[in-house]
Scaffold this active site. Structure first.
Site, short mmCIF file in Angstrom:
data_model
loop_
_atom_site.label_atom_id
_atom_site.label_comp_id
_atom_site.label_asym_id
_atom_site.label_seq_id
_atom_site.Cartn_x
_atom_site.Cartn_y
_atom_site.Cartn_z
N HIS A 131 0.87 -1.18 0.00
CA HIS A 131 0.00 0.00 0.00
C HIS A 131 0.91 1.24 0.00
O HIS A 131 2.03 1.18 0.52
CB HIS A 131 -0.84 -0.04 1.28
CG HIS A 131 -1.89 1.02 1.40
ND1 HIS A 131 -1.61 2.29 1.86
CD2 HIS A 131 -3.21 1.01 1.12
CE1 HIS A 131 -2.74 3.00 1.88
NE2 HIS A 131 -3.72 2.24 1.43
N ASP A 208 3.03 -4.44 7.94
CA ASP A 208 1.83 -3.63 7.81
C ASP A 208 0.64 -4.59 7.94
O ASP A 208 0.32 -5.32 7.01
CB ASP A 208 1.85 -2.94 6.44
CG ASP A 208 0.49 -2.40 6.04
OD1 ASP A 208 -0.49 -2.58 6.79
OD2 ASP A 208 0.41 -1.81 4.94
N GLN A 211 -4.57 -5.02 6.93
CA GLN A 211 -5.58 -5.96 6.43
C GLN A 211 -5.52 -7.31 7.13
O GLN A 211 -6.51 -8.02 7.17
CB GLN A 211 -5.40 -6.18 4.91
CG GLN A 211 -5.58 -4.93 4.07
CD GLN A 211 -7.01 -4.38 4.08
OE1 GLN A 211 -7.96 -5.05 4.47
NE2 GLN A 211 -7.16 -3.13 3.66
#
Ligand code: 7TS
Length: 415
Positions: A131, A208, A211
């Site tokens: 992202h 990260d 999600q």
């Protein structure tokens, strides 16, 4: 083995749905079919009530007031930190820094760690499926430090191509920063293998988990990652809730990104001394009510059981992949539901994703269309945009059927 695994529970989705007041909304007289939880999840009544109760009964600034409300606010805020620590099996609450979410957390890593420890020629290893919030902060750090960004490429199936990992991950690599689940492809990379390979060359690892955390049990100690960013609003919590987990020695070594009130011990005209972790990173008035709401979201998710949450995601993703392909859609990302989560990117025949989203909206179906803040993925697959359906605990297989039926209407209009 957790009790959850000994007694596999399925989600009672009808009961779950009753906890989400927004799902009573209709669009053009049709029930809302919300398939955009990768952008943000809805909030159960327990979370809405926790935020409302905080403002109605306990509101004060945290870590300041010596009066009873101040103490209650501090207790609620720190209680939420404890819940987050438990949720990720972090060794202690001091390893959880509260931030506005993944974007702020990744900026904190790229600045607070990157600008302090990276020098010209050092390498930061990312992947082609990141992202933008795990790319742009590193580019900003590269401009200041002269470090070099490298990327693990993707295969045509949308999984990481690890054939040349040995030449990408070397003693020049100081940090591997990788998504736990791609928001554009759904891909879940082999995190344990990557952590081990990075540590073997002396690099640290940031994950990260924007999600991943909403859908899977994440144990930061078992994973042995050094840093892990997450967003509360994608896991049933309020917007501007979330944080950064870090090993105590990594957080200790990092510089704060924000200076100001409450992160200091003493201030002199020319310098200041900072508090211990996590407080040295939490300058100014924090998102107190929001993090309290995140604590309630974690209670709710733990009530469902994270293994049941992941099983539901797998089931609905598998069903959606089958139905979309059968309907003639081109799906991006891994076909195996075991290698991916529930963010399903696709093209439906020749209908542009934006047109598709507009038509689906008329049918009450909310999907996202665009580059999903993952332009490197779009470039890799030679497309400017995709349509994306994403699922969470309140979605049903019947809603996938509504999506597929609505696609047929789009075809009538556009093809
Ligand atoms: N990382 C990933 C993998 C994401 O999917 C997102 C947001 C972020 C970081 C940034 O999170 P934030 O909470 O700080 O905004 N992804 C999306 C999306 O897919 N649609 O809208 C936001």
């Amino acid at each position: 083995m957790s009790s959850d695994e000994r007694h596999p529970r399925s989600l009672d989705v009808a009961r779950v749905r009753a906890d989400f007041p927004i799902l009573e909304r209709t669009v053009n007289g049709k029930p809302l079919v919300y398939l955009d939880s990768a952008a943000t999840s809805h909030k159960p009544t327990a979370v809405i009530d926790a935020v409302s109760d905080f403002y109605a009964h306990h509101n004060a600034n945290a870590h300041r007031g010596l009066y009873f409300l101040g103490e209650e606010a501090t207790e609620a805020f720190e209680g939420a930190r404890g819940k987050v620590a438990r949720f990720f099996n972090a060794p202690g609450p001091e390893t959880i820094v509260f931030t506005r979410g993944t974007t702020e957390s990744m900026n904190l890593v790229a600045q607070g760690w990157g600008r302090k420890f990276l020098k010209a020629g050092d390498e930061v290893l990312l992947t082609e499926m990141e992202h933008h919030s795990n790319i742009v902060p590193w580019q900003m750090t590269a401009q200041v430090t002269g470090c070099v960004l490298r990327y693990i490429p993707l295969t045509d199936d949308g999984v990481l191509d690890l054939t040349d990992l040995g030449s990408l991950l070397t003693e020049r690599t100081k940090i591997l920063s990788v998504t736990g689940m791609s928001n554009a492809l759904g891909t879940i990379p082999p995190l344990s293998r990557l952590v081990e390979a990075a540590h073997a060359v002396g690099a640290i690892v940031a994950i990260d988990a924007a999600q991943l955390a909403p859908h899977s049990r994440v144990d930061v100690q078992a994973l042995d990652c050094d840093l892990l960013a997450f967003s509360g609003h994608k896991m049933l919590g309020p917007t501007a809730s979330g944080g950064l987990y870090g090993k105590a020695e990594v957080l200790d070594a990092m510089d704060p990104m924000f200076g100001g009130g409450e992160m200091i011990y003493e201030v002199y005209p020319d310098h200041s001394t900072y508090k211990e972790i996590p407080y040295k990173f939490e300058a100014g008035t924090m998102q107190i009510a929001q993090q309290v709401g995140l604590g309630a979201a974690i209670d709710y998710l733990e009530g469902l059981g994270m293994d049941a949450v992941r099983r539901h995601e797998r089931e609905i993703t598998s069903y959606a992949l089958g139905r979309l392909i059968e309907a003639g859609a081109t799906v991006f990302g891994p076909a195996d539901p075991g290698l991916r989560g529930g963010a399903v990117s696709f093209w439906y025949r020749d209908v542009h994703p934006h047109d598709l989203a507009t038509i689906l909206n008329e049918e009450g179906v909310a999907i996202r269309a665009g580059h999903h803040c993952a332009q490197l993925v779009m470039r890799r697959f030679g497309t400017p945009a995709t349509a994306r359906a994403s699922f969470y605990v309140y979605n049903t297989l019947e809603e996938v059927d509504v999506l597929v039926a609505a696609l047929a209407r789009a075809q009538d209009i556009f093809v």
